[in-house]
Write a protein that holds these residues in place. Structure first.
Motif, short mmCIF file in Angstrom:
data_model
loop_
_atom_site.label_atom_id
_atom_site.label_comp_id
_atom_site.label_asym_id
_atom_site.label_seq_id
_atom_site.Cartn_x
_atom_site.Cartn_y
_atom_site.Cartn_z
N ALA A 28 0.82 -1.21 0.00
CA ALA A 28 0.00 0.00 0.00
C ALA A 28 0.85 1.26 0.00
CB ALA A 28 -0.94 0.00 1.20
N LEU A 29 2.02 1.17 0.61
CA LEU A 29 2.93 2.32 0.66
C LEU A 29 3.86 2.39 -0.54
CD1 LEU A 29 3.78 2.22 4.46
CD2 LEU A 29 2.18 3.74 3.26
N GLY A 30 3.63 1.52 -1.54
CA GLY A 30 4.40 1.60 -2.78
C GLY A 30 5.56 0.64 -2.87
N GLY A 31 5.63 -0.34 -2.01
CA GLY A 31 6.72 -1.31 -2.05
C GLY A 31 6.66 -2.20 -3.28
N ALA A 32 7.79 -2.75 -3.64
CA ALA A 32 7.90 -3.61 -4.82
C ALA A 32 7.41 -5.02 -4.49
CB ALA A 32 9.35 -3.66 -5.28
N GLY A 33 7.15 -5.78 -5.53
CA GLY A 33 6.80 -7.18 -5.37
C GLY A 33 5.32 -7.46 -5.24
N TYR A 34 4.47 -6.50 -5.56
CA TYR A 34 3.02 -6.70 -5.47
C TYR A 34 2.61 -7.79 -6.46
CZ TYR A 34 -1.95 -5.62 -5.77
OH TYR A 34 -3.32 -5.69 -5.77
N PRO A 35 1.99 -8.89 -5.97
CA PRO A 35 1.75 -10.04 -6.84
C PRO A 35 0.54 -9.94 -7.77
CG PRO A 35 0.96 -10.53 -4.64
CD PRO A 35 1.62 -9.17 -4.59
N PHE A 36 -0.31 -8.94 -7.61
CA PHE A 36 -1.54 -8.88 -8.39
C PHE A 36 -1.55 -7.76 -9.42
CE2 PHE A 36 -2.81 -10.44 -4.12
CZ PHE A 36 -2.98 -11.76 -4.48
#
Length: 103
Positions: A28-36
């Motif tokens: 939610a804070l913009g981190g990498a690795g979001y799987p969707f």
């Protein structure tokens, strides 16, 4: 099953929920690795969440994960209501259940 580790199961489930909550907060804070996130058509899996943006789904994952962790710890620390007597046991003792009363 190892008897000595059985009481740790609910806490392990709460910890796993906490990990999901922290991952959702990170996304939610913009981190990498979001799987969707969106993927190329040839790598598409058909998931309902696949095209959803992290700014929308990340806070939902965070809220559900953190709430699940809190609820998991509360459930692990509480005692079962009724001393573990189930509805089936109750009906069998009363004889009101046609199936349970046989026998």
């Amino acid at each position: 099953m190892v008897v000595g580790l059985a009481p740790l199961g609910p806490y392990a489930a709460a910890a796993w929920s906490l990990v999901h909550g922290l991952a959702g907060l990170y996304w939610a804070l913009g981190g990498a690795g979001y799987p969707f996130g969106p993927v190329p058509e040839d790598r598409s899996t058909g998931s309902v969440l696949e095209p959803s943006p992290a700014a929308v789904v990340g806070p939902i994952i965070a809220a559900l994960g953190l709430a699940g962790a809190v609820r998991g710890v509360l459930m692990a620390r509480s005692r079962p209501v009724g001393g573990g007597v189930t509805l089936g046991y109750y009906l069998r003792r009363r004889g009101t259940c046609g199936y349970c009363a046989r026998g």
